[in-house]
Design a protein around this motif. Structure first.
Motif, short mmCIF file in Angstrom:
data_model
loop_
_atom_site.label_atom_id
_atom_site.label_comp_id
_atom_site.label_asym_id
_atom_site.label_seq_id
_atom_site.Cartn_x
_atom_site.Cartn_y
_atom_site.Cartn_z
N PRO A 190 6.79 36.01 4.57
CA PRO A 190 6.88 37.46 4.33
C PRO A 190 7.57 37.83 3.01
CG PRO A 190 7.49 36.93 6.60
CD PRO A 190 7.40 35.63 5.86
N TYR A 191 8.35 36.92 2.45
CA TYR A 191 9.04 37.17 1.18
C TYR A 191 8.29 36.55 0.00
CZ TYR A 191 12.86 38.18 4.42
OH TYR A 191 13.62 38.69 5.44
N ASN A 192 7.02 36.20 0.23
CA ASN A 192 6.20 35.56 -0.80
C ASN A 192 6.86 34.27 -1.29
OD1 ASN A 192 3.91 35.38 -2.43
ND2 ASN A 192 4.89 36.46 -4.14
N PHE A 193 7.49 33.57 -0.35
CA PHE A 193 8.13 32.27 -0.57
C PHE A 193 9.36 32.33 -1.46
CE2 PHE A 193 3.67 31.42 0.37
CZ PHE A 193 3.80 30.56 1.44
N ASP A 194 9.88 33.52 -1.73
CA ASP A 194 11.11 33.68 -2.52
C ASP A 194 12.08 34.60 -1.77
OD1 ASP A 194 10.38 32.11 -4.79
OD2 ASP A 194 9.06 33.75 -5.45
N PRO A 195 12.73 34.10 -0.72
CA PRO A 195 13.58 34.96 0.11
C PRO A 195 14.88 35.38 -0.57
CG PRO A 195 13.72 32.70 0.87
CD PRO A 195 12.66 32.72 -0.18
N PHE A 196 15.35 34.61 -1.54
CA PHE A 196 16.61 34.92 -2.20
C PHE A 196 16.37 35.78 -3.44
CE2 PHE A 196 17.37 30.96 0.09
CZ PHE A 196 18.53 31.27 0.80
N PRO A 197 17.13 36.85 -3.59
CA PRO A 197 16.95 37.72 -4.78
C PRO A 197 17.40 37.00 -6.05
CG PRO A 197 18.88 38.39 -3.51
CD PRO A 197 18.19 37.34 -2.69
N THR A 198 16.69 37.27 -7.14
CA THR A 198 17.01 36.67 -8.43
C THR A 198 17.35 37.75 -9.46
OG1 THR A 198 14.68 36.67 -9.07
CG2 THR A 198 15.52 34.69 -8.00
N ARG A 199 18.17 37.39 -10.43
CA ARG A 199 18.58 38.35 -11.46
C ARG A 199 17.58 38.43 -12.60
NH1 ARG A 199 24.63 36.02 -12.14
NH2 ARG A 199 23.32 34.19 -12.52
N THR A 200 16.69 37.45 -12.69
CA THR A 200 15.69 37.42 -13.76
C THR A 200 14.30 37.28 -13.17
OG1 THR A 200 15.94 35.03 -13.96
CG2 THR A 200 17.30 36.41 -15.40
N LYS A 201 13.30 37.74 -13.91
CA LYS A 201 11.92 37.62 -13.47
C LYS A 201 11.44 36.18 -13.67
CE LYS A 201 10.55 42.40 -14.37
NZ LYS A 201 9.59 43.28 -15.11
N ILE A 202 10.60 35.73 -12.74
CA ILE A 202 10.06 34.38 -12.83
C ILE A 202 8.96 34.34 -13.89
CG2 ILE A 202 8.83 32.57 -11.58
CD1 ILE A 202 10.15 33.54 -9.04
N SER A 203 9.10 33.44 -14.87
CA SER A 203 8.11 33.28 -15.92
C SER A 203 8.24 31.88 -16.50
CB SER A 203 8.30 34.33 -17.02
OG SER A 203 9.53 34.13 -17.68
N LEU A 204 7.27 31.49 -17.31
CA LEU A 204 7.32 30.18 -17.94
C LEU A 204 8.38 30.13 -19.04
CD1 LEU A 204 3.51 29.36 -18.20
CD2 LEU A 204 5.15 28.51 -16.52
N ASP A 205 8.68 31.27 -19.63
CA ASP A 205 9.69 31.35 -20.68
C ASP A 205 11.05 31.61 -20.02
OD1 ASP A 205 11.02 31.49 -23.04
OD2 ASP A 205 10.36 33.54 -23.53
N VAL A 206 11.73 30.54 -19.63
CA VAL A 206 12.97 30.65 -18.86
C VAL A 206 14.17 30.73 -19.80
CG1 VAL A 206 14.42 29.59 -17.11
CG2 VAL A 206 11.94 29.34 -16.98
N SER A 207 14.98 31.76 -19.64
CA SER A 207 16.19 31.91 -20.43
C SER A 207 17.33 31.12 -19.79
CB SER A 207 16.57 33.39 -20.51
OG SER A 207 16.86 33.89 -19.21
N PHE A 208 18.44 31.02 -20.52
CA PHE A 208 19.60 30.32 -19.97
C PHE A 208 20.09 31.03 -18.71
CE2 PHE A 208 24.22 29.81 -19.60
CZ PHE A 208 24.29 28.42 -19.49
N GLU A 209 20.05 32.36 -18.72
CA GLU A 209 20.48 33.12 -17.55
C GLU A 209 19.62 32.78 -16.34
OE1 GLU A 209 21.21 37.77 -16.13
OE2 GLU A 209 20.22 37.31 -18.05
N GLY A 210 18.32 32.61 -16.58
CA GLY A 210 17.44 32.25 -15.48
C GLY A 210 17.69 30.84 -14.97
N MET A 211 18.06 29.93 -15.87
CA MET A 211 18.30 28.55 -15.48
C MET A 211 19.53 28.41 -14.60
SD MET A 211 17.40 26.62 -19.08
CE MET A 211 17.85 25.02 -18.42
#
Length: 306
Positions: A190-211
């Protein structure tokens, strides 16, 4: 033998298709999922009846026109001019013929299945098959058509028989993985396989904050765990079916890598998808090493492993 192998493919993909929606139907009860589940079962059966027949036909052709004439010009020409192109092109005709739209099935047929067959074809062309496989047409056919390699006695070449304890062990593991995977799948779907909230959007260009985002780390762990459980469930279902039909022990596939591994090398080298290791060694590493040396062989094997 052909009937047994065909039945093996039917049962194997009935396991996977049955599991795909069983917990989803139970906990979420969506009518569209029920309809699509039945359609997937039918399509799985169509695909692997065709795939089983294709594997059987290729094994007969390779055994008589490549293995029996190995080292000759004819063997090389047929191997690389007929066998390899046929294995590469066949999935595209199969996907178009059956109008397959299921992404998992399309991925498996266009990548996993032909890759394994290519490795086996390289074994046959260069003369690095498992022991005793080339003793007869029947042995070669069984090796090619079976989704898992059977364990053989190193002295006699006979398939080592599996006892009731072996069968019950794998049945128990199959049921356990089915329950655990089904529950986890139903909880995160039901959470589209991502139940935990993230501070950054999921993309191929991952920033340090996302890492360093803890939510992304948690979701990635669940993705890995889900994939691990699915492969383990699928492998145990195939092992159970193979033991029932052939009465022999199978090479291990998934040996609880996420739960029991004590090192990265043990995870990748001994517990994760161990069934592919032998095929890569015989179909990629040994032929490449024969002509180019160890380092290129190791690099080629790493690339071929994905």
């Amino acid at each position: 033998t052909l009937v047994r192998v065909t039945l093996l493919y039917l049962l194997m993909f009935f396991y996977s298709s049955m599991n795909e929606h069983i917990w989803f139907r139970t906990l979420i009860v969506v009518s569209d999922a029920i309809v699509s589940s039945h359609l997937i079962v039918i399509q799985y059966h169509q695909v692997f009846i065709i795939q089983g027949a294709f594997s059987g036909a290729m094994s007969y052709f390779i055994y008589h026109f490549v293995v029996k004439t190995r080292g000759t010009t004819q063997s090389w020409l047929i191997g690389y001019g007929v066998v390899i192109p046929t294995i590469i092109l066949f999935p595209y005709y199969e996907l178009a013929l059956l109008d397959i739209r299921n992404k998992l099935l399309k991925f498996s047929l266009s990548t996993i299945t032909p890759s394994l067959m290519l490795f086996q074809a390289h074994e046959a062309i260069h003369g690095f098959p498992p022991p005793f496989v080339e003793d007869s047409t029947k042995s070669f056919f069984t090796y090619w058509a079976s989704p898992l390699e059977l364990v053989r006695d190193p002295k006699t070449g006979n398939i080592i028989r599996a006892g009731w304890k072996d069968l019950l062990k794998h049945v128990g593991l199959f049921l356990l993985y089915n329950i655990v995977f089904g529950l986890l799948h139903s909880l995160i779907l039901p959470y589209n396989f991502d139940p935990f909230p993230t501070r950054t959007k999921i993309s191929l260009d991952v920033s340090f904050e996302g890492m360093v985002d803890p939510g992304r780390w948690a979701n990635n762990f669940l993705h890995g765990l889900t994939f691990h459980l699915f492969l383990s469930l699928f492998a145990e279902g195939v092992i159970v079916t193979t033991v029932i039909l052939y009465g022999g022990k199978c090479m291990p596939v998934m040996s609880n890598p996420m739960g029991l591994s004590k090192s990265v090398s043990e995870f990748w080298g001994a517990r994760w998808n161990a069934a592919i290791h032998g095929v890569l060694k015989r179909g990629v590493y040994k032929p490449t090493r024969k002509y180019f040396g160890r380092l290129p062989a190791a690099f080629a094997t790493f690339i071929a492993s994905g």
